[in-house]
Design an enzyme around this catalytic site. Structure first.
Site, short mmCIF file in Angstrom:
data_model
loop_
_atom_site.label_atom_id
_atom_site.label_comp_id
_atom_site.label_asym_id
_atom_site.label_seq_id
_atom_site.Cartn_x
_atom_site.Cartn_y
_atom_site.Cartn_z
N CYS A 1 -16.44 -6.99 2.62
CA CYS A 1 -15.93 -6.28 3.80
C CYS A 1 -14.82 -7.09 4.46
O CYS A 1 -14.76 -8.31 4.37
CB CYS A 1 -17.05 -6.06 4.81
N GLU B 1 -14.36 -7.73 7.62
CA GLU B 1 -14.86 -8.62 8.66
C GLU B 1 -15.33 -9.95 8.07
O GLU B 1 -15.01 -11.03 8.58
CB GLU B 1 -16.02 -7.98 9.43
N GLU C 1 -13.03 -3.97 -2.84
CA GLU C 1 -14.15 -3.32 -3.51
C GLU C 1 -14.26 -3.76 -4.97
O GLU C 1 -13.27 -4.05 -5.63
CB GLU C 1 -13.98 -1.80 -3.47
N CYS D 1 -20.83 -3.08 9.20
CA CYS D 1 -22.09 -2.92 8.46
C CYS D 1 -23.07 -4.03 8.87
O CYS D 1 -22.70 -4.99 9.57
CB CYS D 1 -21.83 -2.95 6.96
N ASN E 1 -10.96 -5.09 3.26
CA ASN E 1 -12.04 -4.90 2.30
C ASN E 1 -11.52 -4.94 0.86
O ASN E 1 -10.41 -4.49 0.58
CB ASN E 1 -12.84 -3.62 2.58
#
Length: 140
Positions: free
Chosen positions: A53, A55, A44, A86, A42
């Site tokens: 993210c 994934e 940010e 998510c 991830n």
């Protein structure tokens, strides 16, 4: 590649996370049909909606590198139980890896393994758009 090796690749990728605001590090690894493994962590942003993210990053790297089919996805985070992706990641998995197996594991080895369809039941994907466009072109 074994499930354990894919989880280890995701665990290693987690260490590259840029979780400057949440300190919540996530790693992901994607296994393509070619046998190649693609990883992500991830990243940010101070504008939280722009955060990427692990994934989605791993999936995008695989797609960018020309991977045609995703077989497995591993996700690792320091959560109480096995971490769940998510909603945005579930949608991307549904779009680009609908048949993939997803292994979610925390740092203590708590694990869940499911198929992408179990993460997003009744999902809306490319097939729905194709059916819509076929019906629409028949109306013209």
């Amino acid at each position: 590649m074994s499930e354990r090796a894919l989880v280890e690749a995701a665990t290693k990728a987690r260490l590259c996370a840029r979780a400057l605001y949440s300190n919540f590090q996530v790693g992901a690894a994607v296994l393509g049909k070619s046998g190649r493994v693609y990883t992500g962590s991830n990243v940010e942003s101070s504008s939280y909606g722009l955060t990427l993210c692990a994934e989605r990053l791993a999936l995008c790297v695989a797609l960018h590198e020309g991977e045609e089919e995703i077989l497995e996805i591993a996700v690792v985070a320091d959560t109480d139980g096995a971490p769940g992706p998510c909603g945005a990641c579930r949608q991307m998995m549904y779009d680009f890896a609908p048949q993939a197996r997803v292994t979610m594991e925390n740092l203590r080895g708590d694990q869940r393994v499911v198929q992408v369809g179990e993460l997003l039941p009744w999902g809306f994907g490319p097939g729905d758009l194709a059916a819509f466009n076929t019906r629409r072109s028949g109306d013209e």
